[in-house]
Motif scaffolding. Structure first.
Motif, short mmCIF file in Angstrom:
data_model
loop_
_atom_site.label_atom_id
_atom_site.label_comp_id
_atom_site.label_asym_id
_atom_site.label_seq_id
_atom_site.Cartn_x
_atom_site.Cartn_y
_atom_site.Cartn_z
N UNK A 172 0.85 -1.19 0.00
CA UNK A 172 0.00 0.00 0.00
C UNK A 172 0.88 1.24 0.00
N UNK A 173 0.39 2.29 -0.65
CA UNK A 173 1.16 3.52 -0.76
C UNK A 173 1.02 4.42 0.47
N UNK A 174 -0.03 4.19 1.28
CA UNK A 174 -0.30 5.07 2.41
C UNK A 174 0.20 4.49 3.72
N UNK A 175 -0.32 3.32 4.11
CA UNK A 175 0.09 2.77 5.41
C UNK A 175 1.21 1.74 5.30
N UNK A 176 1.70 1.51 4.06
CA UNK A 176 2.86 0.65 3.81
C UNK A 176 2.63 -0.81 4.22
N UNK A 177 1.39 -1.24 4.25
CA UNK A 177 1.09 -2.65 4.48
C UNK A 177 1.63 -3.46 3.32
N UNK A 178 2.21 -4.62 3.60
CA UNK A 178 2.77 -5.44 2.53
C UNK A 178 2.22 -6.86 2.60
N UNK A 179 1.76 -7.35 1.46
CA UNK A 179 1.28 -8.72 1.31
C UNK A 179 2.27 -9.44 0.41
N UNK A 180 2.84 -10.52 0.90
CA UNK A 180 3.83 -11.26 0.11
C UNK A 180 3.14 -12.18 -0.89
N UNK A 181 3.77 -12.33 -2.05
CA UNK A 181 3.28 -13.23 -3.10
C UNK A 181 4.33 -14.33 -3.29
N UNK A 182 3.89 -15.59 -3.22
CA UNK A 182 4.79 -16.72 -3.35
C UNK A 182 4.25 -17.65 -4.44
N UNK A 183 5.09 -17.99 -5.40
CA UNK A 183 4.68 -18.89 -6.47
C UNK A 183 4.41 -20.30 -5.96
N UNK A 184 3.42 -20.96 -6.53
CA UNK A 184 3.09 -22.35 -6.19
C UNK A 184 3.57 -23.23 -7.33
N UNK A 185 4.51 -24.11 -7.03
CA UNK A 185 5.13 -24.96 -8.05
C UNK A 185 4.78 -26.43 -7.84
N UNK A 186 3.56 -26.66 -7.40
CA UNK A 186 3.10 -28.03 -7.16
C UNK A 186 1.72 -28.24 -7.74
N UNK A 187 1.40 -29.50 -8.03
CA UNK A 187 0.04 -29.90 -8.38
C UNK A 187 -0.34 -31.06 -7.48
N UNK A 188 -1.57 -31.08 -7.03
CA UNK A 188 -2.02 -32.16 -6.16
C UNK A 188 -1.87 -33.51 -6.86
N UNK A 189 -1.26 -34.44 -6.15
CA UNK A 189 -1.12 -35.79 -6.69
C UNK A 189 0.05 -35.98 -7.63
N UNK A 190 0.81 -34.91 -7.90
CA UNK A 190 1.96 -35.01 -8.80
C UNK A 190 3.25 -34.89 -8.01
N UNK A 191 4.31 -35.51 -8.49
CA UNK A 191 5.61 -35.44 -7.83
C UNK A 191 6.15 -34.02 -7.87
N UNK A 192 6.64 -33.52 -6.75
CA UNK A 192 7.22 -32.18 -6.69
C UNK A 192 8.42 -32.06 -7.62
N UNK A 193 9.17 -33.14 -7.78
CA UNK A 193 10.34 -33.10 -8.64
C UNK A 193 9.95 -32.90 -10.10
N UNK A 194 8.74 -33.29 -10.46
CA UNK A 194 8.28 -33.16 -11.84
C UNK A 194 7.62 -31.81 -12.12
N UNK A 195 7.23 -31.09 -11.08
CA UNK A 195 6.50 -29.83 -11.29
C UNK A 195 7.26 -28.59 -10.83
N UNK A 196 8.43 -28.79 -10.22
CA UNK A 196 9.11 -27.70 -9.54
C UNK A 196 9.66 -26.62 -10.46
#
Length: 260
Positions: A172-196
């Motif tokens: 925010x430009x006024x009160x400087x609140x910050x919300x972090x954004x984190x990418x999701x590199x997984x799919x349910x039921x799939x191997x993390x090594x295959x989707x990372x």
């Protein structure tokens, strides 16, 4: 100036591998991103309508939220200060985001920056940017003194690092609140090594707690926590719309090559 470092690896062409994984996975079931338990029990999940199909006159809808017709290339003038500084970017969009109780926001987003814009962009957000795989924008809330800006570095993934480097924030430009954004590199039921290597959605975190998420798989899906302020919900809806409407940089480059 203190710099918040967001390291970005060299771009690796992993889109083909990811597409192969996704196609094989979705042949058996619909691909879904994993979301935290608090979103499953304390948030509303909104399926998305009209994400696929023609871009001309496109309107994105999810639950009580919808956009105006999306203007690609800024067909009308825009006064959001941040985006005006980066009008040379190759991808530009603007739209109104509508929410419950008549709440509205004006949103403008930019991506596929020119090389000459990377240094000013780096200085503006005080982050480390290594390539043009960046997505950013500004939000003006109607009837509010509060305006917001956001940036996501390495927005499409593309990396051979085990570390998740799709990171960003909404501030925010006024009160400087910050919300972090984190990418999701997984799919349910799939191997993390295959989707990372690729990104399938994004998680929104406030003070370390998840308050929302957006899936960019297939038609898309949005989760917004029920107990946050209505204006904050509209901000999350605005950024979610932009992330779903944008063109994947790798796909855009491949399409440009095919059309030559």
């Amino acid at each position: 100036m203190k710099t918040n470092t967001i390291k970005t690896p060299r771009i690796a062409k992993s889109a083909f591998l990811a597409a192969t994984i996704t196609l094989g996975f979705t042949a058996c079931r619909t691909a879904e991103i994993p979301v935290k338990d608090e979103l499953k029990t304390q948030a509303t999940a909104y399926p998305v309508k009209d994400r696929q199909g023609f871009q001309i006159g496109q309107v994105l809808t999810f639950g009580e939220y919808h956009t105006s017709k999306v203007n690609r290339g800024w067909t009308r003038s825009y006064s959001i200060p941040f985006v005006a500084q980066f009008s040379g970017a190759r991808e530009k969009m603007s739209y109104q985001q509508f929410g419950p109780a008549g709440r509205t926001a004006h949103v403008a987003v930019v991506s596929r920056f020119r090389e000459t814009e990377l240094s000013p962009l780096r200085d503006y957000f005080s982050i480390s940017i290594k390539n043009r795989n960046v997505f950013a924008g500004g939000i003006e809330l109607n009837g509010s003194k509060e305006n917001w800006e956001f940036v996501v570095n390495n927005v499409d993934g593309w990396g051979n690092s085990l570390k998740n480097n799709t990171l960003g924030f909404i501030r925010s430009k006024v009160d400087h609140l910050q919300i972090d954004i984190v990418g999701i590199r997984e799919l349910e039921g799939a191997s993390k090594m295959m989707t990372m290597m690729d990104v399938y959605g994004y998680e929104f975190q406030l003070d370390g707690k998840v308050i929302g998420a957006v899936s960019t798989v297939n038609n898309g899906k949005v989760w917004i926590k029920d107990n946050i302020h209505p204006e904050l919900k509209l901000v999350l809806a605005s950024v979610s719309s932009g992330l779903m409407l944008r063109n994947n940089m790798m796909e855009a480059r491949d399409e440009l090559t095919l059309n030559r």
